[in-house]
Scaffold this motif. Structure first.
Motif, PDB file in Angstrom:
ATOM      1  N   ILE A   1       0.856  -1.189   0.000  1.00 50.86           N
ATOM      2  CA  ILE A   1       0.000   0.000   0.000  1.00 50.86           C
ATOM      3  C   ILE A   1       0.893   1.240   0.000  1.00 50.86           C
ATOM      4  CG2 ILE A   1      -1.765   1.263   1.308  1.00 50.86           C
ATOM      5  CD1 ILE A   1      -2.573  -1.480   2.520  1.00 50.86           C
ATOM      6  N   ASP A   2       0.529   2.243  -0.788  1.00 46.97           N
ATOM      7  CA  ASP A   2       1.287   3.495  -0.814  1.00 46.97           C
ATOM      8  C   ASP A   2       1.363   4.085   0.584  1.00 46.97           C
ATOM      9  OD1 ASP A   2       1.618   3.276  -3.541  1.00 46.97           O
ATOM     10  OD2 ASP A   2      -0.031   4.644  -4.016  1.00 46.97           O
ATOM     11  N   VAL A   3       2.521   4.636   0.927  1.00 48.71           N
ATOM     12  CA  VAL A   3       2.755   5.113   2.285  1.00 48.71           C
ATOM     13  C   VAL A   3       1.762   6.208   2.700  1.00 48.71           C
ATOM     14  CG1 VAL A   3       4.512   6.845   1.700  1.00 48.71           C
ATOM     15  CG2 VAL A   3       4.535   5.760   3.940  1.00 48.71           C
ATOM     16  N   GLY A   4       1.412   7.106   1.824  1.00 46.86           N
ATOM     17  CA  GLY A   4       0.476   8.173   2.175  1.00 46.86           C
ATOM     18  C   GLY A   4      -0.891   7.634   2.544  1.00 46.86           C
ATOM     19  N   ILE A   5      -1.376   6.693   1.759  1.00 48.56           N
ATOM     20  CA  ILE A   5      -2.681   6.083   2.014  1.00 48.56           C
ATOM     21  C   ILE A   5      -2.607   5.205   3.261  1.00 48.56           C
ATOM     22  CG2 ILE A   5      -4.458   4.514   1.106  1.00 48.56           C
ATOM     23  CD1 ILE A   5      -4.231   7.269  -0.320  1.00 48.56           C
ATOM     24  N   GLY A   6      -1.596   4.368   3.337  1.00 52.84           N
ATOM     25  CA  GLY A   6      -1.456   3.456   4.473  1.00 52.84           C
ATOM     26  C   GLY A   6      -1.324   4.200   5.789  1.00 52.84           C
ATOM     27  N   TYR A   7      -0.510   5.230   5.796  1.00 53.82           N
ATOM     28  CA  TYR A   7      -0.316   5.986   7.027  1.00 53.82           C
ATOM     29  C   TYR A   7      -1.601   6.701   7.440  1.00 53.82           C
ATOM     30  CZ  TYR A   7       1.710   8.920  10.593  1.00 53.82           C
ATOM     31  OH  TYR A   7       1.975   9.530  11.792  1.00 53.82           O
ATOM     32  N   ALA A   8      -2.315   7.264   6.477  1.00 54.88           N
ATOM     33  CA  ALA A   8      -3.569   7.956   6.793  1.00 54.88           C
ATOM     34  C   ALA A   8      -4.594   6.996   7.373  1.00 54.88           C
ATOM     35  CB  ALA A   8      -4.126   8.634   5.537  1.00 54.88           C
ATOM     36  N   VAL A   9      -4.718   5.816   6.794  1.00 52.09           N
ATOM     37  CA  VAL A   9      -5.669   4.825   7.295  1.00 52.09           C
ATOM     38  C   VAL A   9      -5.253   4.355   8.686  1.00 52.09           C
ATOM     39  CG1 VAL A   9      -6.580   2.495   6.926  1.00 52.09           C
ATOM     40  CG2 VAL A   9      -6.443   4.108   5.014  1.00 52.09           C
ATOM     41  N   TRP A  10      -3.976   4.053   8.864  1.00 55.62           N
ATOM     42  CA  TRP A  10      -3.459   3.595  10.155  1.00 55.62           C
ATOM     43  C   TRP A  10      -3.705   4.645  11.241  1.00 55.62           C
ATOM     44  CZ3 TRP A  10       1.097   5.664  12.550  1.00 55.62           C
ATOM     45  CH2 TRP A  10       1.546   4.939  13.669  1.00 55.62           C
ATOM     46  N   ALA A  11      -3.381   5.887  10.935  1.00 55.32           N
ATOM     47  CA  ALA A  11      -3.583   6.960  11.906  1.00 55.32           C
ATOM     48  C   ALA A  11      -5.072   7.155  12.206  1.00 55.32           C
ATOM     49  CB  ALA A  11      -2.969   8.261  11.386  1.00 55.32           C
ATOM     50  N   GLY A  12      -5.910   7.042  11.179  1.00 55.64           N
ATOM     51  CA  GLY A  12      -7.346   7.178  11.386  1.00 55.64           C
ATOM     52  C   GLY A  12      -7.907   6.089  12.278  1.00 55.64           C
ATOM     53  N   ILE A  13      -7.485   4.853  12.023  1.00 56.33           N
ATOM     54  CA  ILE A  13      -7.931   3.733  12.860  1.00 56.33           C
ATOM     55  C   ILE A  13      -7.479   3.958  14.301  1.00 56.33           C
ATOM     56  CG2 ILE A  13      -7.624   1.269  13.350  1.00 56.33           C
ATOM     57  CD1 ILE A  13      -7.388   0.874  10.285  1.00 56.33           C
ATOM     58  N   GLY A  14      -6.228   4.364  14.462  1.00 59.02           N
ATOM     59  CA  GLY A  14      -5.699   4.600  15.800  1.00 59.02           C
ATOM     60  C   GLY A  14      -6.433   5.721  16.522  1.00 59.02           C
ATOM     61  N   ALA A  15      -6.698   6.809  15.822  1.00 57.67           N
ATOM     62  CA  ALA A  15      -7.365   7.958  16.440  1.00 57.67           C
ATOM     63  C   ALA A  15      -8.792   7.623  16.850  1.00 57.67           C
ATOM     64  CB  ALA A  15      -7.351   9.146  15.472  1.00 57.67           C
ATOM     65  N   VAL A  16      -9.544   7.040  15.925  1.00 61.86           N
ATOM     66  CA  VAL A  16     -10.939   6.699  16.222  1.00 61.86           C
ATOM     67  C   VAL A  16     -11.006   5.618  17.305  1.00 61.86           C
ATOM     68  CG1 VAL A  16     -13.048   5.682  15.278  1.00 61.86           C
ATOM     69  CG2 VAL A  16     -11.807   7.412  13.976  1.00 61.86           C
ATOM     70  N   GLY A  17     -10.166   4.617  17.190  1.00 64.74           N
ATOM     71  CA  GLY A  17     -10.170   3.535  18.174  1.00 64.74           C
ATOM     72  C   GLY A  17      -9.758   4.009  19.559  1.00 64.74           C
ATOM     73  N   ALA A  18      -8.711   4.824  19.636  1.00 57.85           N
ATOM     74  CA  ALA A  18      -8.258   5.321  20.932  1.00 57.85           C
ATOM     75  C   ALA A  18      -9.323   6.203  21.578  1.00 57.85           C
ATOM     76  CB  ALA A  18      -6.947   6.089  20.780  1.00 57.85           C
ATOM     77  N   ALA A  19      -9.970   7.049  20.783  1.00 56.73           N
ATOM     78  CA  ALA A  19     -11.029   7.906  21.323  1.00 56.73           C
ATOM     79  C   ALA A  19     -12.217   7.069  21.797  1.00 56.73           C
ATOM     80  CB  ALA A  19     -11.476   8.916  20.274  1.00 56.73           C
ATOM     81  N   THR A  20     -12.613   6.101  20.994  1.00 55.23           N
ATOM     82  CA  THR A  20     -13.766   5.265  21.341  1.00 55.23           C
ATOM     83  C   THR A  20     -13.494   4.403  22.568  1.00 55.23           C
ATOM     84  OG1 THR A  20     -14.439   5.198  19.026  1.00 55.23           O
ATOM     85  CG2 THR A  20     -15.358   3.512  20.471  1.00 55.23           C
TER      86      THR A  20
END
Length: 127
Positions: A64-83
């Protein structure tokens, strides 16, 4: 490389990315529980989750391209950590924050859809 091989490799990479995101949630929660790495059990958990998230993220970024992969990873982490922070650690979550977390979820879903072979084939045919 056949379409099937590319699709299988891409699916495997996305599974690795989802695992990296799950471990990122564990890392974020463990760091919070470690109280600046002064609680040994939480600190050890944080280090283990950190190593796991780095491994699975790096494995996913082979495909996966680094820009896309990093954005998805960070999004999962942010939403999951908040939830999970709200559910497990009694951290407040306002309606406004929930709305913006929904925007992040929508962005992650659209990034995944944009990386799908069908979408790429349609883009190639149109362009």
């Amino acid at each position: 490389m056949t379409t099937h091989t590319r699709t299988t490799g891409n699916a495997r990479a996305w599974i690795m990315l989802l695992l990296a995101g799950a471990f990122e949630i564990g890392y974020a929660l463990s760091v919070g529980g470690s109280q600046a790495f002064t609680v040994p059990s939480w600190s050890i958990a944080a280090i283990i989750f950190f190593l796991l998230t780095l491994y699975f993220l790096s494995a996913a970024l082979k495909t996966i391209d680094v820009g896309i992969g990093y954005a998805v990873w960070a999004g999962i982490g942010a939403v999951g950590a908040a939830t999970f922070g709200s559910l497990l650690l009694d951290q407040p979550l306002t309606l406004g924050q929930i709305g913006w977390l929904a925007v992040i979820i929508g962005g992650v879903v659209w990034l995944k859809l944009a990386d799908s072979p069908r979408f790429a084939d349609k883009q190639a045919a149109a362009g």
